[in-house]
Design a protein around this motif. Structure first.
Motif, PDB file in Angstrom:
ATOM      1  N   LEU A  95      10.980   3.155  -7.796  1.00 18.56           N
ATOM      2  CA  LEU A  95      10.261   3.535  -9.019  1.00 18.56           C
ATOM      3  C   LEU A  95       8.781   3.804  -8.799  1.00 18.56           C
ATOM      4  O   LEU A  95       8.139   4.416  -9.660  1.00 18.56           O
ATOM      5  N   ALA A  96       8.226   3.386  -7.658  1.00 19.34           N
ATOM      6  CA  ALA A  96       6.776   3.491  -7.503  1.00 19.34           C
ATOM      7  C   ALA A  96       6.342   4.069  -6.156  1.00 19.34           C
ATOM      8  O   ALA A  96       5.182   3.923  -5.789  1.00 19.34           O
ATOM      9  N   SER A  97       7.246   4.714  -5.438  1.00 21.71           N
ATOM     10  CA  SER A  97       6.829   5.434  -4.232  1.00 21.71           C
ATOM     11  C   SER A  97       7.097   6.922  -4.437  1.00 21.71           C
ATOM     12  O   SER A  97       7.983   7.299  -5.201  1.00 21.71           O
ATOM     13  N   ASP A  98       6.323   7.751  -3.771  1.00 22.05           N
ATOM     14  CA  ASP A  98       6.459   9.193  -3.964  1.00 22.05           C
ATOM     15  C   ASP A  98       7.771   9.726  -3.411  1.00 22.05           C
ATOM     16  O   ASP A  98       8.306  10.707  -3.928  1.00 22.05           O
ATOM     17  N   GLY A 139       0.797  -1.217   0.000  1.00 16.21           N
ATOM     18  CA  GLY A 139       0.000   0.000   0.000  1.00 16.21           C
ATOM     19  C   GLY A 139       0.830   1.267   0.000  1.00 16.21           C
ATOM     20  O   GLY A 139       0.310   2.355  -0.280  1.00 16.21           O
ATOM     21  N   ASP A 140       2.138   1.146   0.305  1.00 20.30           N
ATOM     22  CA  ASP A 140       3.024   2.314   0.262  1.00 20.30           C
ATOM     23  C   ASP A 140       3.348   2.724  -1.172  1.00 20.30           C
ATOM     24  O   ASP A 140       3.835   3.832  -1.405  1.00 20.30           O
ATOM     25  N   LEU A 141       3.113   1.832  -2.122  1.00 21.99           N
ATOM     26  CA  LEU A 141       3.395   2.144  -3.516  1.00 21.99           C
ATOM     27  C   LEU A 141       2.234   2.931  -4.120  1.00 21.99           C
ATOM     28  O   LEU A 141       1.069   2.632  -3.874  1.00 21.99           O
ATOM     29  N   ASN A 142       2.566   3.922  -4.906  1.00 24.63           N
ATOM     30  CA  ASN A 142       1.581   4.756  -5.593  1.00 24.63           C
ATOM     31  C   ASN A 142       1.038   3.962  -6.786  1.00 24.63           C
ATOM     32  O   ASN A 142       1.778   3.604  -7.686  1.00 24.63           O
ATOM     33  N   GLU A 143      -0.268   3.708  -6.757  1.00 23.20           N
ATOM     34  CA  GLU A 143      -0.878   2.863  -7.790  1.00 23.20           C
ATOM     35  C   GLU A 143      -0.617   3.400  -9.194  1.00 23.20           C
ATOM     36  O   GLU A 143      -0.324   2.642 -10.125  1.00 23.20           O
ATOM     37  N   ALA A 144      -0.691   4.720  -9.349  1.00 22.07           N
ATOM     38  CA  ALA A 144      -0.469   5.305 -10.676  1.00 22.07           C
ATOM     39  C   ALA A 144       0.957   5.062 -11.154  1.00 22.07           C
ATOM     40  O   ALA A 144       1.203   4.929 -12.365  1.00 22.07           O
ATOM     41  N   LEU A 145       1.911   4.975 -10.217  1.00 16.88           N
ATOM     42  CA  LEU A 145       3.306   4.790 -10.591  1.00 16.88           C
ATOM     43  C   LEU A 145       3.604   3.354 -11.007  1.00 16.88           C
ATOM     44  O   LEU A 145       4.401   3.127 -11.923  1.00 16.88           O
ATOM     45  N   TRP A 146       3.008   2.360 -10.330  1.00 17.94           N
ATOM     46  CA  TRP A 146       3.291   0.989 -10.748  1.00 17.94           C
ATOM     47  C   TRP A 146       2.408   0.528 -11.900  1.00 17.94           C
ATOM     48  O   TRP A 146       2.807  -0.310 -12.708  1.00 17.94           O
ATOM     49  N   LEU A 147       1.214   1.114 -12.031  1.00 19.56           N
ATOM     50  CA  LEU A 147       0.343   0.728 -13.142  1.00 19.56           C
ATOM     51  C   LEU A 147       0.918   1.130 -14.494  1.00 19.56           C
ATOM     52  O   LEU A 147       0.573   0.539 -15.519  1.00 19.56           O
ATOM     53  N   ARG A 148       1.792   2.137 -14.516  1.00 19.15           N
ATOM     54  CA  ARG A 148       2.361   2.556 -15.800  1.00 19.15           C
ATOM     55  C   ARG A 148       3.242   1.474 -16.421  1.00 19.15           C
ATOM     56  O   ARG A 148       3.562   1.539 -17.606  1.00 19.15           O
ATOM     57  N   ALA A 176      19.788  22.020  -4.650  1.00 28.67           N
ATOM     58  CA  ALA A 176      18.528  21.300  -4.486  1.00 28.67           C
ATOM     59  C   ALA A 176      18.796  19.853  -4.134  1.00 28.67           C
ATOM     60  O   ALA A 176      19.774  19.257  -4.615  1.00 28.67           O
ATOM     61  N   ASP A 177      17.952  19.282  -3.282  1.00 30.88           N
ATOM     62  CA  ASP A 177      17.916  17.846  -3.055  1.00 30.88           C
ATOM     63  C   ASP A 177      16.785  17.308  -3.927  1.00 30.88           C
ATOM     64  O   ASP A 177      15.611  17.624  -3.704  1.00 30.88           O
ATOM     65  N   ILE A 178      17.142  16.520  -4.928  1.00 33.59           N
ATOM     66  CA  ILE A 178      16.184  16.074  -5.938  1.00 33.59           C
ATOM     67  C   ILE A 178      15.665  14.695  -5.537  1.00 33.59           C
ATOM     68  O   ILE A 178      16.429  13.728  -5.471  1.00 33.59           O
ATOM     69  N   THR A 179      14.377  14.612  -5.268  1.00 23.19           N
ATOM     70  CA  THR A 179      13.775  13.408  -4.713  1.00 23.19           C
ATOM     71  C   THR A 179      12.693  12.877  -5.657  1.00 23.19           C
ATOM     72  O   THR A 179      12.498  13.377  -6.755  1.00 23.19           O
ATOM     73  N   GLY A 180      11.974  11.855  -5.180  1.00 24.97           N
ATOM     74  CA  GLY A 180      10.889  11.272  -5.952  1.00 24.97           C
ATOM     75  C   GLY A 180      11.312   9.971  -6.620  1.00 24.97           C
ATOM     76  O   GLY A 180      12.428   9.480  -6.427  1.00 24.97           O
ATOM     77  N   PRO A 181      10.412   9.373  -7.430  1.00 23.20           N
ATOM     78  CA  PRO A 181      10.776   8.169  -8.192  1.00 23.20           C
ATOM     79  C   PRO A 181      11.992   8.435  -9.068  1.00 23.20           C
ATOM     80  O   PRO A 181      12.233   9.581  -9.468  1.00 23.20           O
ATOM     81  N   LEU A 182      12.751   7.395  -9.390  1.00 25.35           N
ATOM     82  CA  LEU A 182      14.016   7.589 -10.085  1.00 25.35           C
ATOM     83  C   LEU A 182      13.872   8.326 -11.406  1.00 25.35           C
ATOM     84  O   LEU A 182      14.703   9.178 -11.734  1.00 25.35           O
ATOM     85  N   ASP A 183      12.858   8.015 -12.200  1.00 24.57           N
ATOM     86  CA  ASP A 183      12.710   8.699 -13.478  1.00 24.57           C
ATOM     87  C   ASP A 183      12.418  10.188 -13.279  1.00 24.57           C
ATOM     88  O   ASP A 183      12.878  11.024 -14.054  1.00 24.57           O
ATOM     89  N   GLN A 184      11.684  10.514 -12.230  1.00 25.01           N
ATOM     90  CA  GLN A 184      11.445  11.917 -11.915  1.00 25.01           C
ATOM     91  C   GLN A 184      12.733  12.600 -11.480  1.00 25.01           C
ATOM     92  O   GLN A 184      12.995  13.749 -11.848  1.00 25.01           O
ATOM     93  N   GLN A 185      13.560  11.898 -10.712  1.00 22.11           N
ATOM     94  CA  GLN A 185      14.843  12.460 -10.306  1.00 22.11           C
ATOM     95  C   GLN A 185      15.697  12.796 -11.525  1.00 22.11           C
ATOM     96  O   GLN A 185      16.351  13.845 -11.565  1.00 22.11           O
TER      97      GLN A 185
END
Length: 296
Positions: A95-98, A50-59, A132-141
């Protein structure tokens, strides 16, 4: 690595050095893990699906996907069993957590743009242009780090044959370098982060971890060795949005041809006239230096 009367030794450049206790402990840990499962597919003990963002893993699902959530995540290497409980893997949270830092505190990119050609004492006024500290899923980073470079690099204007702007760095080369850093860094080194530094005359990128397997700095353009198979596979499925406007010439984050290093070397040297340089720092960190054109 080999054992001698002086302890465990490893090669750093042309020298043999004794491994520090921390380095040796991490190496043995990785070898134990490698015999069972790659580190990026290891389950994260304190994470739940449930910690994974559904929109991120569904892609990562395709039109033909008929698997349940649990089945899909396991097939993608984004979840694995931990004492009979299915939990997100390292690749899954990356890849799938905020914000992967909840489980991997140093899974981010620390980016700094400096005013001059060196890191000056903190007491000197305005020695940093941006940070800046660049965070988020790896592709967003990757995308945010590229935008950081694009925003902070200098542009020189030439009036030969009309005005022509010359960028400080080739953005395709920068993109490939940052993708390689997030894809191949050693995530078992949880006390180290990717560091991106922009100077007036160069860009430096530091990625935690020695070069995998039997590769050397000189063999990087010619050989492939993925430390993180699940992560590289997922990044190859991540689309680069057309709206980013970075002009990196890629539709996905990675390809399977292993041309990234060659592109970095070729494009950067074409722009600046000077080849980028890879080197190992203390045997545990890969450094890439990309030079800017003279007078930029």
């Amino acid at each position: 690595m080999h054992r001698s009367p002086g302890g465990y030794m490893h090669r750093v450049g042309d020298e043999k050095r004794e491994m520090s206790p921390d380095f040796l402990a991490r190496l043995f840990q990785q070898r134990r893990q490698a015999r069972i499962i790659r580190f990026d597919e290891q389950p994260v003990p304190n994470a739940v699906l449930g910690d994974l963002n559904e929109a991120l893993w569904l892609r990562f699902a395709t039109q033909r996907t008929r698997d349940s959530r649990d089945g899909l995540l396991r097939k993608l290497g984004m979840a694995n069993l931990n004492e009979e409980v299915l939990r997100p893997s390292v690749a899954g949270v990356l890849l799938a957590s905020d914000d992967p830092r909840q489980w991997l505190p140093n899974a981010f990119i620390q980016a700094v743009a400096y005013r001059g050609t060196d890191i000056r004492p903190a007491g000197e006024q305005a020695y940093q242009l941006d940070a800046a500290d660049i965070t988020g899923p790896l592709d967003q980073q990757v995308l945010y780090a590229c935008h950081f470079v694009s925003k902070n690099m200098r542009v020189a204007a030439s009036k030969k044959m009309g005005r022509e702007d010359t960028l400080q760095f080739d953005m395709t080369a920068v993109f490939e370098a940052i993708v390689n850093a997030v894809a191949h860094r050693d995530y078992a080194m949880q006390d180290a982060k990717i560091r991106l530094r922009i100077f007036a005359d160069r860009l430096e990128l530091y990625s935690p971890g020695a070069i995998p397997n039997t590769m050397t700095v000189d063999s990087l353009p010619y050989r492939q060795a993925a430390r993180n198979e699940a992560i590289t596979s997922l990044l190859a499925k991540c689309r680069v949005p057309d709206t980013e406007g970075l002009g990196v010439g890629r539709s996905t984050m990675m390809d399977k041809r292993g041309e990234g290093v060659s592109i970095i070397l070729h494009n950067s040297e074409q722009l600046s006239g000077r080849a980028p340089e890879y080197s190992l720092v203390d045997g545990s960190e890969l450094r890439l230096v990309i030079y800017a054109p003279d007078g930029n």
